[in-house]
Write a protein that holds these residues in place. Structure first.
Motif, PDB file in Angstrom:
ATOM      1  N   ILE A  78       0.860  -1.183   0.000  1.00 13.72           N
ATOM      2  CA  ILE A  78       0.000   0.000   0.000  1.00 13.72           C
ATOM      3  C   ILE A  78       0.891   1.226   0.000  1.00 13.72           C
ATOM      4  O   ILE A  78       1.777   1.344   0.836  1.00 13.72           O
ATOM      5  CB  ILE A  78      -0.914  -0.010   1.242  1.00 13.72           C
ATOM      6  N   PHE A  79       0.705   2.118  -0.974  1.00 15.45           N
ATOM      7  CA  PHE A  79       1.585   3.285  -0.992  1.00 15.45           C
ATOM      8  C   PHE A  79       0.832   4.592  -0.860  1.00 15.45           C
ATOM      9  O   PHE A  79       1.368   5.670  -1.061  1.00 15.45           O
ATOM     10  CB  PHE A  79       2.484   3.284  -2.244  1.00 15.45           C
ATOM     11  N   GLY A  80      -0.399   4.533  -0.490  1.00 15.88           N
ATOM     12  CA  GLY A  80      -1.156   5.758  -0.274  1.00 15.88           C
ATOM     13  C   GLY A  80      -2.639   5.464  -0.221  1.00 15.88           C
ATOM     14  O   GLY A  80      -3.047   4.300  -0.290  1.00 15.88           O
ATOM     15  N   PHE A  81      -3.422   6.510  -0.069  1.00 16.04           N
ATOM     16  CA  PHE A  81      -4.878   6.354  -0.003  1.00 16.04           C
ATOM     17  C   PHE A  81      -5.543   7.391  -0.894  1.00 16.04           C
ATOM     18  O   PHE A  81      -5.004   8.472  -1.095  1.00 16.04           O
ATOM     19  CB  PHE A  81      -5.371   6.549   1.436  1.00 16.04           C
ATOM     20  N   ARG A  82      -6.707   7.044  -1.410  1.00 15.67           N
ATOM     21  CA  ARG A  82      -7.484   8.054  -2.114  1.00 15.67           C
ATOM     22  C   ARG A  82      -8.872   8.110  -1.480  1.00 15.67           C
ATOM     23  O   ARG A  82      -9.313   7.136  -0.849  1.00 15.67           O
ATOM     24  CB  ARG A  82      -7.563   7.743  -3.605  1.00 15.67           C
ATOM     25  N   THR A  83      -9.520   9.251  -1.671  1.00 18.78           N
ATOM     26  CA  THR A  83     -10.847   9.417  -1.079  1.00 18.78           C
ATOM     27  C   THR A  83     -11.898   8.806  -1.996  1.00 18.78           C
ATOM     28  O   THR A  83     -11.859   8.993  -3.210  1.00 18.78           O
ATOM     29  CB  THR A  83     -11.146  10.910  -0.894  1.00 18.78           C
ATOM     30  N   VAL A  84     -12.813   8.065  -1.400  1.00 14.43           N
ATOM     31  CA  VAL A  84     -13.891   7.429  -2.153  1.00 14.43           C
ATOM     32  C   VAL A  84     -15.221   7.837  -1.516  1.00 14.43           C
ATOM     33  O   VAL A  84     -15.306   7.976  -0.305  1.00 14.43           O
ATOM     34  CB  VAL A  84     -13.741   5.884  -2.085  1.00 14.43           C
ATOM     35  N   SER A  85     -16.241   8.041  -2.344  1.00 14.82           N
ATOM     36  CA  SER A  85     -17.560   8.422  -1.825  1.00 14.82           C
ATOM     37  C   SER A  85     -18.449   7.208  -1.664  1.00 14.82           C
ATOM     38  O   SER A  85     -18.543   6.382  -2.567  1.00 14.82           O
ATOM     39  CB  SER A  85     -18.248   9.382  -2.796  1.00 14.82           C
ATOM     40  N   VAL A  86     -19.105   7.127  -0.513  1.00 18.01           N
ATOM     41  CA  VAL A  86     -20.086   6.063  -0.304  1.00 18.01           C
ATOM     42  C   VAL A  86     -21.361   6.676   0.269  1.00 18.01           C
ATOM     43  O   VAL A  86     -21.371   7.845   0.671  1.00 18.01           O
ATOM     44  CB  VAL A  86     -19.546   4.968   0.661  1.00 18.01           C
ATOM     45  N   PHE A  87     -22.427   5.887   0.276  1.00 17.33           N
ATOM     46  CA  PHE A  87     -23.723   6.374   0.773  1.00 17.33           C
ATOM     47  C   PHE A  87     -24.321   5.367   1.746  1.00 17.33           C
ATOM     48  O   PHE A  87     -24.117   4.154   1.598  1.00 17.33           O
ATOM     49  CB  PHE A  87     -24.696   6.590  -0.396  1.00 17.33           C
ATOM     50  N   ASP A  88     -25.062   5.889   2.702  1.00 16.35           N
ATOM     51  CA  ASP A  88     -25.768   4.992   3.621  1.00 16.35           C
ATOM     52  C   ASP A  88     -27.090   4.571   2.989  1.00 16.35           C
ATOM     53  O   ASP A  88     -27.638   5.295   2.145  1.00 16.35           O
ATOM     54  CB  ASP A  88     -26.032   5.694   4.955  1.00 16.35           C
ATOM     55  N   ILE A  89     -27.585   3.440   3.423  1.00 12.87           N
ATOM     56  CA  ILE A  89     -28.845   2.926   2.873  1.00 12.87           C
ATOM     57  C   ILE A  89     -29.987   3.945   3.033  1.00 12.87           C
ATOM     58  O   ILE A  89     -30.857   4.063   2.171  1.00 12.87           O
ATOM     59  CB  ILE A  89     -29.214   1.568   3.527  1.00 12.87           C
TER      60      ILE A  89
END
Ligand SMILES: [Zn+2]
Length: 282
Positions: free
Chosen positions: A102-113
């Motif tokens: 793992i060399f880093g992180f990116r932001t991801v969008s999620v939604f609640d039900i």
């Protein structure tokens, strides 16, 4: 008399699991469950900090596939997804090995039900609501005399309770139960953790008994103890047990542990009956 009642409850457990396994609902539930990610601890914290009431979270695309559409003006929840790449590393023998790093992180969008609309998702495991019939106090008393004190305090993550072990001796040292659960569910969770404390030392848990079997045993003990005192936990216990077994082997594994389960359940029931006589068995 007690033994007969315990055996009857065990029979009921067997019957319930069979029915659940044969029902189409169970397969449907598993299929949907398998599509959802298991989020890391850090991401669970991120989700809860932005959306405290989140119950089930997934990406936009996943919700579309589940026939859920987004509600207008829903603000996405941001989580971190690891950026992975393959790296070559030397192992102990001096050979080159390819590993994923793992060399880093990116932001991801999620939604609640709750931010989506559409068909209901199949839901089988339901928490137990209703009265605990005084069982919380009785089971706590049992565990205290068994040298495993019980604490009611919040737990991180999604666990309802846990049994903690001493790192050196491997013996159970305390049981923790989430006090925010409905009373009856607290009693069920406590009986489950007592099951672990009676049958699974830390080393046994890790080395000799697969986690799936330990969970089957603990939940079966909970079911039998509650059943004995007039509380039916089948709505929760049956899917829980089968869930850990991935379906197929549940009955065979249940039968294999049958004696251990009934013996431990009897130990709890007998102590409670002898020491807490005001609690009348149903
Ligand atoms: Zn457990």
């Amino acid at each position: 008399m007690k033994t007969t009642k315990t055996a009857l409850a065990f029979g009921q457990l067997e019957k319930g699991l069979t029915e659940l396994l044969e029902s189409g609902d169970w397969q449907k539930y598993l299929t949907v469950q398998s599509k959802f990610h298991n989020y890391s601890f850090n991401n669970v914290m991120l989700i809860l900090s932005q959306f405290p009431e989140a119950s089930r979270v997934a990406g936009y695309q996943r919700w579309l596939e589940e026939r859920k559409t987004g509600k207008k003006d829903s603000k996405s929840i941001k989580i971190l997804a690891p950026l992975k790449r393959k790296v070559e590393k030397e192992n102990d023998k001096g050979e080159l090995e390819t590993k994923t790093g793992i060399f880093g992180f990116r932001t991801v969008s999620v939604f609640d039900i709750s931010q989506t609309e559409g068909d209901d998702l199949p839901e089988i495991v339901s928490p137990l609501t209703g009265d605990d019939q005084g069982l919380i106090n009785r089971l706590t008393a049992f565990s205290h005399q068994n040298n495993v004190p019980v604490f009611f305090k919040g737990l991180l993550g999604r666990a309802n309770g846990c049994c903690r072990y001493d790192a050196l001796s491997g013996h159970p040292i305390e049981i923790v139960v989430d006090p925010l659960l409905p009373k009856q569910h607290q009693a069920k969770t406590l009986a489950h953790e007592i099951g672990h404390s009676l049958l699974h030392s830390r080393t046994q848990y890790n080395d000799h008994i697969p986690r799936s079997q330990a969970e089957l045993e603990a939940e079966s003990i909970a079911f039998i103890v509650l059943h004995y005192f007039g509380i039916d936990s089948s709505d929760y216990s049956f899917p829980y047990v089968v869930g850990w077994q991935q379906g197929e082997d549940a009955l065979e594994n249940l039968r294999q542990s049958g004696m251990r389960i009934q013996k431990a359940a009897n130990q709890v029931i007998e102590w409670v009956e002898n020491h807490c006589p005001t609690l009348v068995a149903a």
